[in-house]
Design a protein around this motif. Structure first.
Motif, mmCIF file in Angstrom:
data_model
loop_
_atom_site.group_PDB
_atom_site.id
_atom_site.type_symbol
_atom_site.label_atom_id
_atom_site.label_comp_id
_atom_site.label_asym_id
_atom_site.label_seq_id
_atom_site.Cartn_x
_atom_site.Cartn_y
_atom_site.Cartn_z
ATOM 1 N N LEU A 15 0.826 -1.293 -0.080
ATOM 2 C CA LEU A 15 -0.089 0.178 0.138
ATOM 3 C C LEU A 15 0.985 1.330 -0.076
ATOM 4 O O LEU A 15 1.791 1.317 0.656
ATOM 5 C CB LEU A 15 -1.009 -0.060 1.069
ATOM 6 C CG LEU A 15 -1.990 -1.089 1.221
ATOM 7 C CD1 LEU A 15 -2.665 -0.982 2.394
ATOM 8 C CD2 LEU A 15 -2.834 -1.267 0.052
ATOM 9 N N ILE B 261 -3.474 4.305 11.810
ATOM 10 C CA ILE B 261 -3.684 3.934 10.468
ATOM 11 C C ILE B 261 -5.340 4.407 9.994
ATOM 12 O O ILE B 261 -6.075 3.934 10.367
ATOM 13 C CB ILE B 261 -3.526 2.471 10.146
ATOM 14 C CG1 ILE B 261 -2.015 2.001 10.640
ATOM 15 C CG2 ILE B 261 -3.454 2.198 8.683
ATOM 16 C CD1 ILE B 261 -1.894 0.612 10.445
ATOM 17 N N TYR C 62 -0.461 6.998 9.798
ATOM 18 C CA TYR C 62 -0.363 6.641 8.512
ATOM 19 C C TYR C 62 -1.540 6.725 7.592
ATOM 20 O O TYR C 62 -2.484 5.914 8.132
ATOM 21 C CB TYR C 62 0.314 5.224 8.452
ATOM 22 C CG TYR C 62 1.423 4.871 8.865
ATOM 23 C CD1 TYR C 62 2.457 4.864 8.115
ATOM 24 C CD2 TYR C 62 2.056 4.901 10.355
ATOM 25 C CE1 TYR C 62 3.882 4.580 8.535
ATOM 26 C CE2 TYR C 62 3.149 4.536 10.658
ATOM 27 C CZ TYR C 62 4.345 4.479 10.108
ATOM 28 O OH TYR C 62 5.406 4.284 10.482
ATOM 29 N N TYR D 17 1.307 5.198 0.928
ATOM 30 C CA TYR D 17 0.857 5.990 2.182
ATOM 31 C C TYR D 17 1.558 7.309 2.270
ATOM 32 O O TYR D 17 2.653 7.441 1.688
ATOM 33 C CB TYR D 17 1.202 5.211 3.420
ATOM 34 C CG TYR D 17 2.713 4.869 3.784
ATOM 35 C CD1 TYR D 17 3.483 5.651 4.625
ATOM 36 C CD2 TYR D 17 3.357 3.825 2.912
ATOM 37 C CE1 TYR D 17 4.739 5.504 4.865
ATOM 38 C CE2 TYR D 17 4.752 3.684 3.279
ATOM 39 C CZ TYR D 17 5.439 4.582 4.183
ATOM 40 O OH TYR D 17 6.697 4.232 4.552
ATOM 41 N N VAL E 255 -3.756 -4.530 4.675
ATOM 42 C CA VAL E 255 -3.376 -3.630 5.853
ATOM 43 C C VAL E 255 -2.489 -4.432 6.908
ATOM 44 O O VAL E 255 -1.621 -3.956 7.447
ATOM 45 C CB VAL E 255 -4.662 -2.942 6.560
ATOM 46 C CG1 VAL E 255 -4.411 -2.051 7.890
ATOM 47 C CG2 VAL E 255 -5.454 -2.288 5.231
ATOM 48 N N LYS F 256 -5.494 8.557 0.225
ATOM 49 C CA LYS F 256 -4.952 9.176 1.407
ATOM 50 C C LYS F 256 -5.037 10.930 1.447
ATOM 51 O O LYS F 256 -5.000 11.246 2.709
ATOM 52 C CB LYS F 256 -3.559 8.407 1.263
ATOM 53 C CG LYS F 256 -2.698 9.090 0.140
ATOM 54 C CD LYS F 256 -1.305 8.504 0.345
ATOM 55 C CE LYS F 256 -0.257 8.806 -0.868
ATOM 56 N NZ LYS F 256 -0.736 8.299 -2.048
ATOM 57 N N VAL G 195 -3.261 5.449 4.319
ATOM 58 C CA VAL G 195 -2.887 4.694 3.323
ATOM 59 C C VAL G 195 -3.919 4.836 2.185
ATOM 60 O O VAL G 195 -4.932 5.119 2.033
ATOM 61 C CB VAL G 195 -3.120 3.230 3.931
ATOM 62 C CG1 VAL G 195 -1.806 2.988 5.157
ATOM 63 C CG2 VAL G 195 -4.266 2.616 4.542
ATOM 64 N N SER H 254 -1.950 3.175 -4.869
ATOM 65 C CA SER H 254 -1.564 1.677 -4.671
ATOM 66 C C SER H 254 -1.969 0.822 -5.882
ATOM 67 O O SER H 254 -2.517 1.286 -6.884
ATOM 68 C CB SER H 254 -2.682 1.074 -3.609
ATOM 69 O OG SER H 254 -2.122 1.650 -2.280
ATOM 70 N N PHE I 245 0.536 -4.614 5.751
ATOM 71 C CA PHE I 245 1.458 -3.144 5.977
ATOM 72 C C PHE I 245 1.974 -3.139 7.437
ATOM 73 O O PHE I 245 2.981 -2.432 7.857
ATOM 74 C CB PHE I 245 0.390 -1.999 5.697
ATOM 75 C CG PHE I 245 0.817 -0.713 5.923
ATOM 76 C CD1 PHE I 245 1.209 -0.016 4.900
ATOM 77 C CD2 PHE I 245 0.797 0.228 6.893
ATOM 78 C CE1 PHE I 245 2.000 1.189 4.960
ATOM 79 C CE2 PHE I 245 1.043 1.447 7.074
ATOM 80 C CZ PHE I 245 1.726 2.131 6.119
#
Length: 327
Positions: free
Chosen positions: A52, A72, A100, A54, A125, A81, A102, A110, A128
């Protein structure tokens, strides 16, 4: 819905405009769910995760030991994001935690993948979190991101300290027809080879009257890199999101991978924030939320479905109250 409607009125008054913990009786502890590779949303076959993209928002004054217990933040359908940039900066500042923001698969920067469901997004995730060596993560997700956060928390609770689900619930629900309509309009924009956003907006207007929503959707436009060795970028604008993949996924994006709260639950703190002008979290689903997430709180915010942007201060206050240490 599972015989829960009779309990709805008792919650309406208790939860209006306040952060109040609601406890729903549940049965004995449920077994921890299997890993993602063992349970798919519609298949038991293994699937590939994607790495991903971010943005990391670092606090000017980090709180002690917060480098590995980040927040997140996950956007909704057609988001990215960049939609969460402002709230991410604010939370990093106010909580002293790394945030973060994402891009979920098939969104933003992504990678694209033919599979687009909550099990796959949650697995991305989870990877991640592991790849970045994060511990005790707080998950914040809006809409599609909320169901992604809930799925991850139920699948792998050891990766998650707590979660905040924004205007969505752990239920199967029919996705609004407006999303399919948006994709039709967005495909017409791609076919028109527009060079200016004003051109794109004119094409999209018959499919969505709200200027704010059109601007949100058109935020996915970009100028692809030039091909055939040419310098610079193309003049025409195209959508970053893979419209055909998302169109095929729409029928299932209202679904939730877990059906039986007697089999799995997340027994850590959870905050559900809903818009008072939104229909995504009706009163009758509140007891079911409590069965999946017995340590949940509910906050109503004076806003519609896009409550983070519609009423950011009320949302910020709800998050701060939930995440600040309690004596």
């Amino acid at each position: 819905m599972l015989g829960l409607a009779s309990s709805a009125s008792a919650f309406r008054h208790a939860c209006s405009g306040c952060a109040r913990r609601i406890r729903v009786p549940v049965s004995a502890s449920a077994p921890v769910s299997q890993r993602f590779r063992a349970v798919g949303a519609r298949t038991s076959s293994p699937f590939s995760t994607v790495s991903l993209a971010y943005d990391l928002h670092e606090p000017a004054k980090p709180a002690a030991d917060k480098e590995t217990s980040p927040i997140i933040v996950m956007h909704g359908l057609f988001g990215s994001k960049k939609n969460n940039r402002t709230i991410s900066k604010v939370l990093a500042r106010d909580l002293g935690r790394h945030v973060y923001a994402v891009d979920l698969r098939n969104h933003g920067e992504s990678p694209h993948d033919h599979r687009h469901d909550y099990t796959a997004m949650a697995a991305d995730v989870a990877d991640f979190i592991r790849q970045h060596g994060l511990k005790e993560a707080t998950l914040i997700g809006h809409s599609m991101g909320a169901k992604t956060a809930m799925t991850l928390a139920l699948h792998e609770p050891d990766l998650v300290a707590n979660l905040i689900a924004v205007d969505n619930a752990p239920v199967d629900a029919r996705l609004g027809s407006d999303f399919a309509r948006y994709i039709v309009g967005m495909k017409k924009i791609d076919e028109a080879d527009v060079t200016r956003q004003a051109e794109a907006d004119k094409i999209l207007e018959p499919y969505e009257k709200s200027l704010a929503i059109r601007q949100f959707l058109l935020g996915n436009l970009h100028r692809p890199a030039a091909v055939d060795g040419a310098d610079g970028a193309q003049k025409t604008q195209k959508f970053r999101v893979p419209l055909s993949i998302l169109a095929k996924a729409l029928d299932h994006l209202g679904d939730f991978p877990f059906k039986d709260p007697g089999e799995v639950r997340f027994s850590k703190p959870a905050l559900f924030v809903r818009g008072t002008k939104s229909k995504y979290v009706p009163d009758e689903v509140i007891p079911l939320i409590g069965q999946f997430f017995p340590m949940f709180e509910l906050v109503d915010v004076d806003a519609g479905h896009w409550l983070i942007s519609e009423n950011p201060e009320a949302f910020r206050q709800a998050v701060i109250r939930f995440l600040e240490p309690r004596e």
